[in-house]
Design an enzyme around this catalytic site. Structure first.
Site, short mmCIF file in Angstrom:
data_model
loop_
_atom_site.label_atom_id
_atom_site.label_comp_id
_atom_site.label_asym_id
_atom_site.label_seq_id
_atom_site.Cartn_x
_atom_site.Cartn_y
_atom_site.Cartn_z
N GLY A 51 0.95 -1.39 -0.05
CA GLY A 51 -0.13 -0.25 0.03
C GLY A 51 0.58 1.01 -0.24
O GLY A 51 0.51 2.36 0.13
N HIS A 52 1.90 0.90 0.30
CA HIS A 52 2.81 2.26 0.21
C HIS A 52 4.07 2.10 -0.56
O HIS A 52 5.30 1.72 -0.19
CB HIS A 52 3.29 2.79 1.41
CG HIS A 52 3.77 3.92 2.27
ND1 HIS A 52 5.55 4.14 1.37
CD2 HIS A 52 3.15 4.54 2.31
CE1 HIS A 52 5.54 4.81 2.36
NE2 HIS A 52 4.40 6.18 2.99
N PHE A 53 3.57 2.34 -2.19
CA PHE A 53 2.80 2.79 -2.74
C PHE A 53 2.60 1.31 -3.73
O PHE A 53 3.77 0.89 -4.25
CB PHE A 53 2.94 4.24 -3.20
CG PHE A 53 3.45 5.25 -2.31
CD1 PHE A 53 2.13 5.43 -1.69
CD2 PHE A 53 4.53 5.25 -2.13
CE1 PHE A 53 1.85 6.75 -1.11
CE2 PHE A 53 4.05 6.66 -1.29
CZ PHE A 53 3.06 7.25 -0.34
N LEU A 58 8.03 1.80 -1.83
CA LEU A 58 8.99 2.86 -1.11
C LEU A 58 8.65 2.62 1.04
O LEU A 58 7.83 2.36 0.63
CB LEU A 58 8.27 4.23 -1.14
CG LEU A 58 8.60 5.25 -0.81
CD1 LEU A 58 10.61 5.11 -1.73
CD2 LEU A 58 8.45 6.74 -1.28
#
Length: 148
Positions: A51-53, A58
């Site tokens: 989810g990041h990203f 990252l």
């Protein structure tokens, strides 16, 4: 197992984190109770990276701080003259600067220098580097329980 490996294992045992939330793979340098350097390889399979990203993983900046806090805890808990604190936690952040982050396959190198202790409080100057480039700096306060 070397004496250094045993010292690192014992210091890690005093941290409250489970293996899924440890951002310290190995200790590169340790001056017990004073300073240390550690490394964490961003593997790419960590759940938060999905989810990041999405499609651009990252390592989150706040986890750079967490990685440095964990190293500071290991350094502080390794002091042979001071009984380790129970339930050691990150308590305060000052002068935090997040200047970059890591991607899967990169190694995060953290540094922690213990600058003060008072009762159950520990202060540390910390830094995180990716490819020898400063990615984060912060003054952190950790606290723990002194009672059994």
């Amino acid at each position: 197992m070397t004496a250094e490996d045993d010292l690192f294992r014992r210091a890690l045992a005093h941290l409250p984190h489970g293996a899924e939330f440890r951002f310290l793979d190995k200790l590169v340098k340790l001056e017990p109770g004073l300073a240390g350097e550690g490394e964490y390889l961003v593997r790419g399979g960590e759940p938060f990276l999905r989810g990041h990203f999405p499609n651009e993983p990252l390592f989150p900046g706040v986890l750079l701080v967490e990685a440095a806090a964990q190293l500071a805890g290991v350094v502080a808990q390794s002091d042979p003259k001071i009984t380790p604190l129970r339930n050691l936690k990150l308590t305060a952040l000052r002068s935090v600067k997040i200047l970059g982050s890591a991607r899967p396959g990169q190694t995060l190198r953290t540094e922690a220098n213990i600058t003060g202790r008072m009762g159950n409080l520990i202060q540390a100057d910390t830094k995180a580097y990716i490819n020898s480039v400063l990615a984060m700096s912060a003054v952190l306060t950790l606290s723990g329980d002194t009672s059994p």
